[in-house]
Structures are given as C-alpha cells and as structure tokens.
Design a protein around this motif. Structure first.
Motif, PDB file in Angstrom:
ATOM      1  N   GLY A  55       0.860  -1.165   0.000  1.00  0.00           N
ATOM      2  CA  GLY A  55       0.000   0.000   0.000  1.00  0.00           C
ATOM      3  C   GLY A  55       0.900   1.220   0.000  1.00  0.00           C
ATOM      4  O   GLY A  55       2.007   1.198  -0.544  1.00  0.00           O
ATOM      5  N   GLU A  56       0.422   2.292   0.598  1.00  0.00           N
ATOM      6  CA  GLU A  56       1.322   3.423   0.812  1.00  0.00           C
ATOM      7  C   GLU A  56       2.421   3.011   1.799  1.00  0.00           C
ATOM      8  O   GLU A  56       3.537   3.533   1.762  1.00  0.00           O
ATOM      9  CB  GLU A  56       0.532   4.621   1.330  1.00  0.00           C
ATOM     10  CG  GLU A  56      -0.456   5.164   0.295  1.00  0.00           C
ATOM     11  CD  GLU A  56      -1.448   6.135   0.899  1.00  0.00           C
ATOM     12  OE1 GLU A  56      -1.347   6.399   2.120  1.00  0.00           O
ATOM     13  OE2 GLU A  56      -2.329   6.614   0.169  1.00  0.00           O
ATOM     14  N   LYS A  57       2.066   2.081   2.672  1.00  0.00           N
ATOM     15  CA  LYS A  57       3.037   1.398   3.508  1.00  0.00           C
ATOM     16  C   LYS A  57       3.065  -0.067   3.084  1.00  0.00           C
ATOM     17  O   LYS A  57       2.129  -0.568   2.455  1.00  0.00           O
ATOM     18  CB  LYS A  57       2.681   1.545   4.986  1.00  0.00           C
ATOM     19  CG  LYS A  57       2.783   2.985   5.496  1.00  0.00           C
ATOM     20  CD  LYS A  57       2.560   3.068   6.985  1.00  0.00           C
ATOM     21  CE  LYS A  57       2.757   4.511   7.479  1.00  0.00           C
ATOM     22  NZ  LYS A  57       2.585   4.613   8.958  1.00  0.00           N
ATOM     23  N   ILE A  58       4.143  -0.730   3.436  1.00  0.00           N
ATOM     24  CA  ILE A  58       4.354  -2.085   2.935  1.00  0.00           C
ATOM     25  C   ILE A  58       4.430  -3.066   4.100  1.00  0.00           C
ATOM     26  O   ILE A  58       5.070  -2.790   5.125  1.00  0.00           O
ATOM     27  CB  ILE A  58       5.647  -2.153   2.100  1.00  0.00           C
ATOM     28  CG1 ILE A  58       5.529  -1.202   0.904  1.00  0.00           C
ATOM     29  CG2 ILE A  58       5.918  -3.580   1.625  1.00  0.00           C
ATOM     30  CD1 ILE A  58       6.815  -1.043   0.125  1.00  0.00           C
ATOM     31  N   ALA A  59       3.760  -4.214   3.935  1.00  0.00           N
ATOM     32  CA  ALA A  59       3.759  -5.246   4.975  1.00  0.00           C
ATOM     33  C   ALA A  59       4.172  -6.590   4.391  1.00  0.00           C
ATOM     34  O   ALA A  59       3.780  -6.946   3.272  1.00  0.00           O
ATOM     35  CB  ALA A  59       2.384  -5.360   5.618  1.00  0.00           C
ATOM     36  N   LEU A  60       4.969  -7.318   5.140  1.00  0.00           N
ATOM     37  CA  LEU A  60       5.322  -8.699   4.823  1.00  0.00           C
ATOM     38  C   LEU A  60       4.566  -9.593   5.803  1.00  0.00           C
ATOM     39  O   LEU A  60       4.612  -9.374   7.012  1.00  0.00           O
ATOM     40  CB  LEU A  60       6.827  -8.913   4.974  1.00  0.00           C
ATOM     41  CG  LEU A  60       7.368 -10.325   4.671  1.00  0.00           C
ATOM     42  CD1 LEU A  60       7.212 -10.654   3.192  1.00  0.00           C
ATOM     43  CD2 LEU A  60       8.832 -10.450   5.097  1.00  0.00           C
ATOM     44  N   VAL A  61       3.841 -10.578   5.286  1.00  0.00           N
ATOM     45  CA  VAL A  61       3.089 -11.508   6.130  1.00  0.00           C
ATOM     46  C   VAL A  61       3.862 -12.819   6.211  1.00  0.00           C
ATOM     47  O   VAL A  61       3.967 -13.558   5.227  1.00  0.00           O
ATOM     48  CB  VAL A  61       1.677 -11.767   5.578  1.00  0.00           C
ATOM     49  CG1 VAL A  61       0.910 -12.719   6.503  1.00  0.00           C
ATOM     50  CG2 VAL A  61       0.915 -10.458   5.404  1.00  0.00           C
ATOM     51  N   ASP A  62       4.472 -13.079   7.360  1.00  0.00           N
ATOM     52  CA  ASP A  62       5.237 -14.298   7.628  1.00  0.00           C
ATOM     53  C   ASP A  62       6.528 -14.345   6.806  1.00  0.00           C
ATOM     54  O   ASP A  62       6.712 -13.599   5.840  1.00  0.00           O
ATOM     55  CB  ASP A  62       4.400 -15.556   7.403  1.00  0.00           C
ATOM     56  CG  ASP A  62       3.247 -15.669   8.381  1.00  0.00           C
ATOM     57  OD1 ASP A  62       3.448 -15.322   9.561  1.00  0.00           O
ATOM     58  OD2 ASP A  62       2.137 -16.060   7.966  1.00  0.00           O
ATOM     59  N   THR A  63       7.423 -15.253   7.219  1.00  0.00           N
ATOM     60  CA  THR A  63       8.672 -15.446   6.483  1.00  0.00           C
ATOM     61  C   THR A  63       8.676 -16.878   5.928  1.00  0.00           C
ATOM     62  O   THR A  63       7.751 -17.248   5.228  1.00  0.00           O
ATOM     63  CB  THR A  63       9.892 -15.162   7.381  1.00  0.00           C
ATOM     64  OG1 THR A  63       9.906 -16.058   8.508  1.00  0.00           O
ATOM     65  CG2 THR A  63       9.886 -13.722   7.863  1.00  0.00           C
TER      66      THR A  63
END
Length: 575
Positions: A55-63
């Motif tokens: 999004g305007e911010k970035i998220a990583l879900v799990d590795t």
C-alpha cells in the motif's frame, strides 16, 4: 511468475506470483519433504507461503523455513529493498513460518513486528534481540493505505496458541497461515485441481485441525463477520480461490461433526518446550480417530479460569510434562495446580514426557491424580531418546486406546439397540479372511480384515473397509503401500488368533510370526495362502470406516489347490 531452482540434494525452489492487487505470494517449495514434524508422512512435499502487500506502507506476512534462508532472502531483496518494509505481520511463531524472522530483522530493523500478544512474547524468546512491536487482537486494524486496511482475527490453536488471521478489506484476501492449508507441493499457485489436492487437504485437517475442532468453529464464526473473502492465502500448499466455498464448507462440516462428540479430552502441552507440542498432536490425533473431541491447551498461555472451565467439562486429561525452570514457569505451575484441584474421580488421566531436558518427573504428579481417584488411561509415555516415528506411533495408539475406553459403553449400547431382524440380515453378508500388513519408515502395523472385495480389472484393484480407529489407518493414506495377505481355508486359526488379540500401544505386532519382506517394504506372512502388494489410490469416508481403494502391483499364490478362508457372522452390528 518466476520459479528459481536451488541446486541442493533435496529440491527447493521459490515461486513468486501476483495473487491480488498489490499482493504478491512468495512460496518456498519443498518438493521432497516426506515427513512433517516426523509424525505425519507426506506424499507430495509441502510449501511455506509468505506474502508481500504494497500500500502506501508495505507489509510482509510471515517469512519461511530456515532451510530456505539464502534463497528466500535473495528472492525478497530482489522484489524490494527490505528497508522499505514497514511491518512484519506474524501469523504465528511456529519455526516453519517464523524461522527467518531474525534474519529479516537484521535487514529491516525499522520494521514493526505485528502479532498477537502471545506471539510477540514467544518471538522475543526466539530472536533474542530488541525489535519494534505492535500487539493486536480481534477487531484491531492496520491501515496500509490505497484501501489495504488489515483487520485481525484471533484464531488461537490453529494449530498454534498464538495464531491470528489477517484480512485485507481492500482485496478480500484472508491470510490464515496453517488453517485451510495442506502439505501439497506443485507449480500450481491456486487450487484449480480439486481432485488432486483433496486427499492432502483432508489428511492435513485430520492431523492438525481435528484436535482443535472447537477452535476452528470459533475462528470461522469470527470470519463470518468479515467482508467478502475472495482468496484464502494459507501458509502451506496452493492458495484457495477456485474451490474456496467448498473447501471452507468442508472445514466447517468436519469440525461441527467433531465438536458434537459426547465425550471430550483435554490435552495439555507446553508450546516451544522440547517435543511437547508434536507429541501432544500425535496423541490428539489418536483420540479423534475414535470420534472423541479434543481440546488442546497450552500451559504457557492459557488463562487459569479457562483451564478450570475445561477440566470441569472434560472426560479425560492428558498432560505433557512441563519444564522445571525457565520462562512462564509461574503461569505453568499455576495451571497445573488448577488441573489437580479441579480433577475428579470420574475422569481418566494419561501422561507423557516432553523430552525437553528439564522435564518435571511424571510419578509425583501422577500420584496426586491417583490420590484424587483418577484412573490411568494409558501407560505413561517415558521418552529416553529423541522422538522418532515409532514414538509418535506409540503416542497415537495411546490416544486411540484412551478414546476407545471413553466410547466403549456407547458402542455396547449401540449394538444392543439395533433392529434385531436387520442385525441378523446384515450378518449374512460374509467375506474372506485377510491380514493387512504395512510398513512406513520404522513403523509397522497389521489388521485382520474381512470387508475386502475386488473393485477393478484394469488396473487390478481392491477396496478395503478400515475402521477409523484402527492403528493401521495412519499407514493407508493415498500413496501408501501395503500387503494384503490372504488366509487359507483350514489353516488360518493361528494367524487369526494372533492378530485378533489386543496389542498394547507401540507393541510389535509381528513378534513370533514368520514373515518376509515384500518389494514395497511391507511384511508378507509366510503362512498365508496368497499375497497382493498394493498402493492406495483413493479413500472415501463412510461414517465409522474409510473405504480404501488400492491398485494391485504384484501378487502370488503359495498353494494353488487351497481356497480362501471364509468368515460368517451371526450379527451385522459389530465384528
């Protein structure tokens, strides 16, 4: 879509794919993994799925799993500079999904780790370094911008005590980690081929989710309050899109059937200590095979009042030995005190060692249960070496023994209540006498069978009805191999007597029996009339049995002039 091979002895590769607007899957494909936590055999490998939301911010879900360390980190840094990632959302802290959290944080120290309170506590013990964190619970949201508002849904015990789902309101993607997954590795990102994946989807549910059926239903009730779910982005196997409605319905139906059980068992373990969680899961699997419900309870994170409520409604207690020292010792000790105070003489109890190196001894606690009046459900499981397949089989069979003890009276009542004429008529369906033998790894089992029939000419195939609570059922999954030994007329009594007796959990079923090894690795009974080497092709669920269809690869008759022993019953409501 990009697939990058990694030249190792075991095939490991990475697949990246756009699965929704601004959402990319990073799937670590473990093609050759044949065991999961040792106790569950895999036929089709597995995957570890991670997701990147921009999004305007970035998220990583799990590795991912630590075995993918370099390959995963190279892939991630090829997609984005880790210093641009604002959030790391932790679905749960089981090592196959959080195994690279420490490595990631070394590249992205600015990232805020988002997870349930229990998950953050567990993670602090795993990474041993400070990090920014944000605790979330059901109903909390995280706005990434561009419409990607992440809503969190508590889903404890699916199948880890700290599990939380993440729902992207902008795309309708629900990130579920272990729930709704399967150990199935293929190039297919999504669930296009339902026929190919459904055996693994069901087996995964049976092993990991059936012992937590009530928790599954609670989580799905919370899911119902979300917006439209367009995609389930799970942690293992293909993502659910094409058969989403059907596969979610199966979870609900299976869990409702399990939760309706008249009897239930509370299984207490200590997550992240020794092998407690894996051993408890194997015991729970054995219990659920008998139609008895299970409640899995983590002694580290459970509330004291919750433990008391569970003990008040349970029929039996299974307790994994906790550590004598370490983190959360106060909470663990308080919960064990509550269990002892609330237990009553109508309940059964079973105990096992966690093999964590610092286990509380079994005997003092068992003596306290015995003083209250509880009867022993199975012989205490004392582990003197790293648990292997045989230990996990012992745990499963111990759980099955416990479940059968709890359902014995009900079965007797059912037999007496059936229509007398129907009972006699069903008893006129006779069959041959056979011994099924199977070996997988260092685990072997056997079962006397009479519900066997030829089912196809080309390829030659047979069907066998196997009761759900039989020990050998775990060795007759799709892809497994076994031997069908045909007993001879007039020469079957000794073999029949041997395999009809009740074996203790973990006992060698072939002690004192003459055998040789088939090409598929299973025992052939030397005194049998004939044998068929078989491979399971499919399974169909029928109430209290599985109908197992298998193709026959090899067969031989030792005495062409003899006939198959025939079994005649007088009644049709029990063996």
């Amino acid at each position: 879509m990009v697939a990058t091979p990694m030249p190792t002895q075991k095939r490991l590769s990475i697949q990246t794919a756009e699965v929704a607007p601004d959402t990319k899957a990073i799937r670590s494909l473990d093609w050759d993994r044949d065991r999961f936590d040792i106790e569950f055999g895999l036929q089709n490998g597995t995957t570890y799925n991670s997701y990147l939301i921009r999004g305007e911010k970035i998220a990583l879900v799990d590795t991912s799993h630590e075995k993918f360390r370099q390959l995963y980190l190279d892939t991630l840094t090829g997609l984005i500079d880790p210093k641009q990632i604002d959030y790391l959302i932790i679905s749960h802290t089981e090592p196959d999904h959080s195994g690279l959290v420490k490595d990631f944080l070394q590249l992205a120290s600015q990232a805020i780790v988002v997870g349930a309170k229990v998950a953050i506590n567990f993670l602090e013990d795993l990474v041993h370094q400070p990090f920014q964190k944000q605790l979330v619970k059901s109903g909390d949201t995280l706005d990434l911008g561009k419409g990607h508002v992440i809503e969190f849904v508590n889903a404890p015990n699916l199948h880890w005590p700290d599990t939380i789902f993440s729902y992207d309101r902008g795309t309708g993607v629900l990130f579920t980690c272990d729930a709704f997954g399967m150990h199935y590795c293929s190039d297919a990102t999504f669930d296009e081929d339902l026929t190919a994946i459904e055996p693994d989807y069901r087996f995964y549910y049976e092993c990991l989710m059936a012992p937590n059926a009530r928790s599954v239903l609670s989580a799905m009730k919370r899911m119902d309050k979300l917006g439209e779910i367009n995609l389930v982005a799970n942690g293992h196997g293909p993502l659910l899109r094409y058969n989403l409605t059907e596969l979610l319905k199966r979870y609900r139906d299976w869990s409702q059937a399990q939760a309706k059980a008249e009897k239930n068992v509370a299984v207490f373990y200590v997550s992240d200590y020794g092998y407690s969680d894996r051993l408890s899961q194997a015991i729970a699997r054995g219990i659920t095979k008998t139609g008895v419900a299970v409640e899995m309870v983590d002694l580290r994170s459970a509330e004291n009042t919750e433990v008391q409520e569970i003990i008040n409604r349970t029929s039996a207690i299974v307790l994994g030995m906790p550590p004598l020292s370490g983190n959360n010792l106060k909470e663990i000790t308080a919960n064990i005190g509550t269990i002892l105070a609330a237990a009553n003489e109508k309940q059964l109890v079973g105990m096992y060692e966690s093999y964590g190196g610092d286990d509380e001894p079994i005997d003092p606690i068992f003596t306290k249960f015995r003083d209250v009046g509880l009867k022993q459900a199975f012989a205490s499981i004392r582990i003197k070496e790293t648990p292997n397949e045989a230990i996990y089989q012992l745990c499963e069979e111990s759980g099955t023994d416990l479940g059968q003890l709890l359902t014995r009276d009900k079965l007797v009542q059912q037999m007496k209540s059936l229509d007398h004429d129907l009972d006699k008529a069903m008893g006129r369906l006779s069959g041959g006498l056979y011994i099924i033998t199977a070996t997988k790894g260092n685990v072997s089992s056997a079962m006397l069978a009479s519900w066997v029939t030829q089912a196809s000419f080309e390829p030659p195939g047979i069907t066998i009805a196997v009761a759900k609570d039989r020990a050998i059922e775990s060795l007759m999954q799709v892809g497994d191999r076994f031997v069908l030994n045909v007993l001879a007329e007039g020469k079957y009594q000794s073999l029949m007597k041997h395999f009809l007796k009740r074996f203790k959990p973990g006992a060698d079923r072939f002690a004192g029996v003459n055998t040789q090894t088939a090409a598929n690795g299973s025992p052939i009974l030397t005194d049998a009339l004939a044998y068929l080497e078989c491979e399971v092709v499919s399974r169909m669920e029928c109430s209290d049995h599985w109908i197992v269809y298998s193709k026959v690869d090899v067969g031989r008759v030792s005495d062409p002039d003899n006939l198959t022993a025939v079994h005649h019953r007088k009644v049709g409501n029990h063996y």
